[in-house]
Design a protein around this motif. Sequence first.
Motif, short mmCIF file in Angstrom:
data_model
loop_
_atom_site.label_atom_id
_atom_site.label_comp_id
_atom_site.label_asym_id
_atom_site.label_seq_id
_atom_site.Cartn_x
_atom_site.Cartn_y
_atom_site.Cartn_z
N HIS B 80 21.88 -37.51 48.07
CA HIS B 80 20.85 -37.08 49.03
C HIS B 80 21.30 -35.76 49.64
CE1 HIS B 80 18.18 -36.98 52.50
NE2 HIS B 80 17.46 -37.92 51.93
N GLU B 82 20.93 -34.36 52.59
CA GLU B 82 21.42 -34.34 53.98
C GLU B 82 22.02 -35.65 54.47
OE1 GLU B 82 17.72 -34.11 53.99
OE2 GLU B 82 17.78 -32.08 53.19
N TYR B 127 20.06 -30.51 44.96
CA TYR B 127 19.23 -31.63 45.41
C TYR B 127 17.84 -31.13 45.78
CZ TYR B 127 23.75 -33.96 46.11
OH TYR B 127 24.99 -34.51 45.95
N VAL B 159 24.18 -43.87 49.92
CA VAL B 159 24.42 -42.45 49.65
C VAL B 159 25.89 -42.21 49.27
CG1 VAL B 159 24.37 -40.11 50.64
CG2 VAL B 159 22.54 -41.74 51.17
N ASN B 162 26.32 -35.76 48.80
CA ASN B 162 25.34 -34.90 49.48
C ASN B 162 25.78 -33.45 49.37
OD1 ASN B 162 27.36 -34.63 51.41
ND2 ASN B 162 26.52 -36.25 52.73
N SER B 163 25.16 -32.60 50.13
CA SER B 163 25.43 -31.16 49.98
C SER B 163 26.88 -30.81 50.28
CB SER B 163 24.51 -30.36 50.90
OG SER B 163 23.18 -30.66 50.57
#
Lengths: 329, 270
Positions: B80, B82, B127, B159, B162-163
């Motif tokens: 994801h 964020e 993403y 999750v 992520n970034s």
Amino acid sequence: MIQTIYIEEEILDHPRVLSICDRFPKATTITCERYTSVFNSNSQNFRLQKKNPALILAKKYNKHVLPTPPGYGIGSDRNYYFSHMLNCLYDCRYCFLQGMFRSANYLVFVNYEDFFDQIETTASESSADDTWFFSGYDCDSLAMEPVTGFMNEAIDCFSSLKNAQLEIRTKSTQIRSLLNREPIPNCVVAFSFSPEKTANSLEHGVPSIQKRVNAMQRLQEKGWKTGIRLDPIVYSQTLQSDYAELLDHIFSAVEADRIHSASYGMFRLPKPFFRKMVRLYPEEKLFSAPLTEHKAQVSFGEEAESTSLSIVHSELLKYVEEQVIFPCK
Amino acid sequence: MLGLITATLAEADPVIHALKLKKIPAPFSYYKNEEHHLVVSGIGKCNAAAACGWLAQKASYTTSISTTSVAWLNFGIAGHPEAELGSSFFGHKITDNASGKVWYPHRINSDLPSTNLLTVDKPLDTYKPDQLHDMEASGFIEAGRKFSDAELVQTLKVVSDNSTHPLSEVNAKLAKTLIAENIESILHGIDTLKLLSKVVDSTDSAISVEIQKRWHFSVSQAIQLKRTLQRHRALLGELQDIPDPLQQAASSKEFLTLLQQTVDIAGSKL
């Protein structure tokens, strides 16, 4: 109450969408291209969804006003209905919506003006002053009124349509918007009732008979025309005493001579709807009663129907004049 | 019955232990106890769909359970842009990246949040905003809905990247840890689904099975028997034993007629 709101992408910024969403700040909002991908998708289970229905906000593009099925009406030949909302807050086990829709989610169309334009156009097609428009066919007209405000705007529309009549059919007691404004002469607020026994066993989440009677009484006092709708009649061996008691209850508070109309009709369902409802609620007593299938309809059968209709008609005659009683076929 | 589908053994392991599932020899890596059946499908939407179909078929042949009342959960890790590492979500809008097809699983009454979920055929370089990224959900949901009501087919994702924590850092150990840390949420999702599936359970009752052992019912007669027993339950309560007059029935046809008469008499007294 509402935990999920689906919104069509096209109307994300519509003022009514924003104001409705403001009422449910904790709800999760989900965008969709068209409401049909949520509301009409396959494999949905109405009963499971009814445990936690979502709200769908959408735009309706056509068929805002439709002719009513034959036999539906209160004396006029020109009868139409409109549904700004599909599905109902209540959970009446006899209701055909369970058999008709795949989804139990509440679908609200926010482009009210298009409904009103179509109503005006339809009314203008006849010079007669008895074109009736029925609300509450695919939903309860008032149950969601605090959220949608639709009926308040519909009354504004009808106040300028002198040749059109509006029926607001409901089991709700959400009458504040009606009490806060002056009545209009071409509108009838019609309350649906079943006898206590039927209401207790089949009308889940519906305000009590007493509360509905109180609401009706307050509307009468304010000057609104009111009506009584005894539809559907669910056959029972104690039908006569059940309806005598119900009407006694209603007319102990409501003024009979100020009743605009009283209509009644038997419990009956198209076969496919009935079969779906049985699949959803196989343990329901009503669906286990000795019902018969005739001409694509499921009903209690000719004899039970004729007896029941005659009883209810006679009971109504004890309070209101023949000319305001209308059987719904 | 609840069907659990996950892509890798690392993701499955904490659930296998929490539910005390036993390994059963099968074409898929398959674990079960009386109520729960878990299949490790392998990565990708085709594998997830195949595992779902295989389990549904197996359930229909090896248990008395009505397949339509089986609830399904696809759990596992997902990326994801964020969301915090280790946070978990139900999928409420599942999009297949390749076909553009979208599903809207009904949000079940659960305390867990839900979000959009994009199923990709291979990991993306960047993403897409505001959605989980996995490789199984669309195949799982399309297959699961062939067998069960849509409300009973759900996805729950934890999750894993992520970034700021890229996919390249995800390994089996991390996947197992993240699922283990979310085991309470996953078990809660499982319990919620099981409760829902009981509402629609149309599995034949014990008495129905007994009756069909004693008399031979055709397919259409079996349907009539099922409905008549449902009516009996609604009007007179569950039929516990085969009553005396019915014991003497010479055929399934006579049995049905007698049972229907009993129910009709009860119905006429409503």
